[in-house]
Enzyme design. Structure first.
Site, mmCIF file in Angstrom:
data_model
loop_
_atom_site.group_PDB
_atom_site.id
_atom_site.type_symbol
_atom_site.label_atom_id
_atom_site.label_comp_id
_atom_site.label_asym_id
_atom_site.label_seq_id
_atom_site.Cartn_x
_atom_site.Cartn_y
_atom_site.Cartn_z
ATOM 1 N N GLY A 1 -50.773 25.627 100.313
ATOM 2 C CA GLY A 1 -50.037 25.312 99.087
ATOM 3 C C GLY A 1 -50.359 26.272 97.962
ATOM 4 O O GLY A 1 -51.397 26.943 97.967
ATOM 5 N N ASN A 2 -49.446 26.346 97.022
ATOM 6 C CA ASN A 2 -49.632 27.226 95.871
ATOM 7 C C ASN A 2 -48.629 26.852 94.794
ATOM 8 O O ASN A 2 -47.543 26.379 95.079
ATOM 9 C CB ASN A 2 -49.452 28.705 96.277
ATOM 10 C CG ASN A 2 -48.316 28.893 97.261
ATOM 11 O OD1 ASN A 2 -47.165 28.717 96.907
ATOM 12 N ND2 ASN A 2 -48.644 29.240 98.508
ATOM 13 N N HIS B 1 -45.436 24.877 96.011
ATOM 14 C CA HIS B 1 -45.220 24.833 97.465
ATOM 15 C C HIS B 1 -46.390 24.106 98.108
ATOM 16 O O HIS B 1 -47.544 24.426 97.830
ATOM 17 C CB HIS B 1 -45.119 26.268 97.998
ATOM 18 C CG HIS B 1 -45.125 26.356 99.489
ATOM 19 N ND1 HIS B 1 -44.237 25.657 100.278
ATOM 20 C CD2 HIS B 1 -45.915 27.058 100.343
ATOM 21 C CE1 HIS B 1 -44.480 25.922 101.551
ATOM 22 N NE2 HIS B 1 -45.495 26.767 101.614
ATOM 23 N N HIS C 1 -47.624 21.772 101.921
ATOM 24 C CA HIS C 1 -47.296 21.309 103.265
ATOM 25 C C HIS C 1 -47.575 19.808 103.323
ATOM 26 O O HIS C 1 -48.165 19.315 104.279
ATOM 27 C CB HIS C 1 -48.102 22.065 104.317
ATOM 28 C CG HIS C 1 -47.683 23.485 104.479
ATOM 29 N ND1 HIS C 1 -47.949 24.225 105.599
ATOM 30 C CD2 HIS C 1 -46.991 24.331 103.654
ATOM 31 C CE1 HIS C 1 -47.466 25.461 105.469
ATOM 32 N NE2 HIS C 1 -46.888 25.544 104.286
ATOM 33 N N ASP D 1 -33.942 9.107 90.415
ATOM 34 C CA ASP D 1 -34.548 9.438 89.119
ATOM 35 C C ASP D 1 -34.909 10.917 89.019
ATOM 36 O O ASP D 1 -34.959 11.473 87.928
ATOM 37 C CB ASP D 1 -35.826 8.614 88.898
ATOM 38 C CG ASP D 1 -35.522 7.190 88.449
ATOM 39 O OD1 ASP D 1 -34.425 6.952 87.909
ATOM 40 O OD2 ASP D 1 -36.396 6.318 88.641
ATOM 41 N N HIS E 1 -40.788 24.735 108.165
ATOM 42 C CA HIS E 1 -41.916 25.155 107.333
ATOM 43 C C HIS E 1 -42.348 23.983 106.454
ATOM 44 O O HIS E 1 -43.101 23.129 106.929
ATOM 45 C CB HIS E 1 -41.510 26.412 106.553
ATOM 46 C CG HIS E 1 -42.580 27.018 105.732
ATOM 47 N ND1 HIS E 1 -42.420 28.215 105.069
ATOM 48 C CD2 HIS E 1 -43.828 26.601 105.434
ATOM 49 C CE1 HIS E 1 -43.534 28.494 104.411
ATOM 50 N NE2 HIS E 1 -44.401 27.534 104.612
ATOM 51 N N TYR F 1 -34.104 7.654 78.830
ATOM 52 C CA TYR F 1 -35.353 7.112 79.374
ATOM 53 C C TYR F 1 -36.544 7.652 78.569
ATOM 54 O O TYR F 1 -36.537 8.801 78.163
ATOM 55 C CB TYR F 1 -35.474 7.531 80.834
ATOM 56 C CG TYR F 1 -36.752 7.106 81.497
ATOM 57 C CD1 TYR F 1 -36.866 5.878 82.123
ATOM 58 C CD2 TYR F 1 -37.852 7.967 81.505
ATOM 59 C CE1 TYR F 1 -38.042 5.493 82.742
ATOM 60 C CE2 TYR F 1 -39.041 7.579 82.115
ATOM 61 C CZ TYR F 1 -39.123 6.353 82.729
ATOM 62 O OH TYR F 1 -40.285 5.977 83.334
HETATM 63 ZN ZN LIG Z 1 -46.168 27.275 103.476
#
Ligand SMILES: [Zn+2]
Length: 233
Positions: free
Chosen positions: A28-29, A95, A97, A120, A169, A227
């Site tokens: 992740g990033n 990003h 997973h 929402d 992915h 809201y």
């Molecule tokens: Zn990835």
């Protein structure tokens, strides 16, 4: 330090993904962009989250030239840059997973809107990209991933659905800031999990009525949103 505030925001967005249980190890990033400077701040590649400090965040221009930072950027930098070039309104990309959203990406199945929690945040099904060709995978893979995401939004509003499932992915999410992108990644995972359970309970479940879907999205987003509290500056 160049773009100190943006680096801090990007660091916090990356840590938010960890706090919410969306990343394992260094998967992740998250990144953020300063549109005035046209510079992107992104997590370095492969550095454990618990060791990350603002100075580790890598600063790149929109062509991928590293402007500041001693570490290599996330290997997904080219995907993030393509999203910033293609979606001019976004200020952050995340990003992960995360388990359920990635399962939908692996099943190459869009996440339907079954309830108001989804409505929402995402104004429609969360789309899936087409598979990359062998040439695209062998070529500039991360750039091609960004291009595939852009193609999936040819007829979809990227501001109204700030997330995508990359086939085989995992998800990419975005938003006006790095924090918003991370927030959307958290909501996407929650929505993906609930959609999975909805179909387990009743495989014939039908998507939320359009009227209710619109009502929920539009009361939080856009010109007539009502809201929450009125923002005062
Ligand atoms: Zn990835």
């Amino acid at each position: 330090m160049l773009l100190k505030t943006l680096r801090e925001e990007v660091l916090d967005a990356n840590l938010e993904l960890v706090r919410r249980g969306l990343v394992l190890y260094t998967f992740g990033n998250a990144s953020g962009i300063d549109r005035n400077e046209a510079l992107v701040a992104i997590k370095p590649s492969g550095v454990p989250y618990e060791e990350l400090v603002p100075a580790h965040i890598v600063i790149s221009d929109l062509d991928g030239k590293i402007v500041d930072g001693n570490l290599r950027p996330s290997s997904d930098l080219s995907t993030h840059l393509e999203l910033y070039r293609r979606f001019p309104n976004i200020g952050g990309v995340a990003h992960t997973h995360s388990e359920f959203a990635t399962a939908w990406a692996q099943a190459e199945t869009p996440i339907p809107c079954f309830g108001t929690t989804h409505a929402d945040s995402f104004h429609g099904s969360v789309p899936v990209t087409e598979r990359l060709s062998a040439e695209e995978i062998a070529g500039d893979y991360e750039l091609e991933t960004g291009k595939a995401i852009h193609r999936a939004f040819k007829k979809v509003d990227s501001d109204a659905i700030p997330a995508v499932l990359v086939a085989g992915h995992a998800p990419f999410c975005w938003g006006p800031t790095a924090a918003a992108a991370a927030h959307n990644a958290v909501i996407l995972e929650f929505v993906a999990k609930m959609a999975y359970h909805t179909l387990l309970i009743n495989a014939e479940s039908s998507p939320l009525a359009r009227e209710l879907h619109d009502r929920h999205f539009l009361r939080k987003h856009g010109r007539d949103a009502y809201y929450g509290q009125v923002k005062t500056r």
